[in-house]
Design an enzyme around this catalytic site. Structure first.
Site, PDB file in Angstrom:
ATOM      1  N   GLU A  58     -20.599  28.925 -20.856  1.00 30.52           N
ATOM      2  CA  GLU A  58     -19.947  28.200 -19.345  1.00 30.52           C
ATOM      3  C   GLU A  58     -18.077  28.227 -19.363  1.00 30.52           C
ATOM      4  O   GLU A  58     -17.612  27.667 -19.274  1.00 30.52           O
ATOM      5  CB  GLU A  58     -20.675  27.481 -18.907  1.00 30.52           C
ATOM      6  CG  GLU A  58     -22.461  27.686 -17.999  1.00 30.52           C
ATOM      7  CD  GLU A  58     -22.878  27.370 -18.796  1.00 30.52           C
ATOM      8  OE1 GLU A  58     -23.098  27.697 -20.193  1.00 30.52           O
ATOM      9  OE2 GLU A  58     -24.210  26.717 -18.688  1.00 30.52           O
ATOM     10  N   CYS A  86     -26.253  22.563 -18.558  1.00 35.44           N
ATOM     11  CA  CYS A  86     -26.542  21.858 -19.472  1.00 35.44           C
ATOM     12  C   CYS A  86     -25.545  20.331 -18.391  1.00 35.44           C
ATOM     13  O   CYS A  86     -24.904  20.864 -18.654  1.00 35.44           O
ATOM     14  CB  CYS A  86     -26.116  21.509 -20.907  1.00 35.44           C
ATOM     15  SG  CYS A  86     -24.526  21.571 -21.820  1.00 35.44           S
TER      16      CYS A  86
END
EC number: 3.5.4.33
Lengths: 152, 152
Positions: A58, A86
């Site tokens: 990401e 996360c």
């Protein structure tokens, strides 16, 4: 006559995750799509390859999309990622002003969106992307399970 | 005879924060120190300069230290940062396996260590650095207040 179908952003993210698994990285892939649906960036986990603890799929896709757009604020853009982000990546999605986050498999142990610190619901989060979980979940989960099974 | 004193890591981080303010970035600086006390990396906020929403001082310093050490795991290394890390940077410190995080001013609105999601206490956090807040706090806070006052 069949109509050719472009791969969906999540299919592209899954292809990135497969490429990560092939070189021993935790199989996660991510794609950033612009307001018009165009793919701006796609990438995968490269933590070991780059020797960079922040090189999650990401983060790399967000940085590449921002570089392409010439702005740190990806207003109207969406993130597709094969695993629940996360806490680091979830907050990065907020900082990048992403409109939506679509994710595949849930991550009850390490996730930061619908588990753990639930970043977007926290008082330190001042931009909250819309969240859609469980997109392409089965394939992402199979990839992850296969990866960790091999390593045991 | 006077004994020459090396600047402390937090003094170096404050100098980075001042340099950030001088070019219109939110004044935050960070330093990563190795197990022997040697400075491995120092950097500052470069969000606007790099057009990168993840270019917080801590992320840049952690990435540079990991590149220097040739590993994504900075075991035994410490982070000094002038402001309480945001949730993204706090989780990055955990992923990098940092031993300690020393920070200056508290950030009740955007912090992720002692405010908001309190990243190191969350169930998604599997490595918890020791935390020492309020180190060089006054100077860091004065810098930040001055910066935001000018912009109003």
């Amino acid at each position: 006559m069949t109509i050719a179908r472009l791969p969906t952003p999540m299919a592209l993210a899954l292809a990135e995750a497969e490429a990560a698994a092939a070189v021993g990285e935790v199989p996660v892939g991510a794609v950033v799509v612009g307001p018009d649906g165009a793919v701006l960036a796609r990438d995968r986990n490269r933590i070991e390859e780059r020797r960079d603890p922040t090189a999650h799929a990401e983060i790399l896709a967000i940085r590449a999309a921002a570089a392409l757009m010439g702005t740190p604020r990806l207003v109207g853009c969406d993130l597709y990622v094969t695993l629940e982000p996360c806490p680091m990546c979830a907050f990065a999605a907020s900082l990048a002003r992403l409109r939506r986050v679509y994710y595949g498999a849930e991550d009850p142990k390490g996730g930061g969106v619908d588990h753990g610190p639930r970043i977007f619901a926290s008082s330190s989060c001042h931009h909250r992307p819309e969240v859609y979980g469980g997109i392409g979940e089965r394939k992402a989960a199979v990839l992850l399970r296969g990866f960790f099974k091999e390593r045991r």
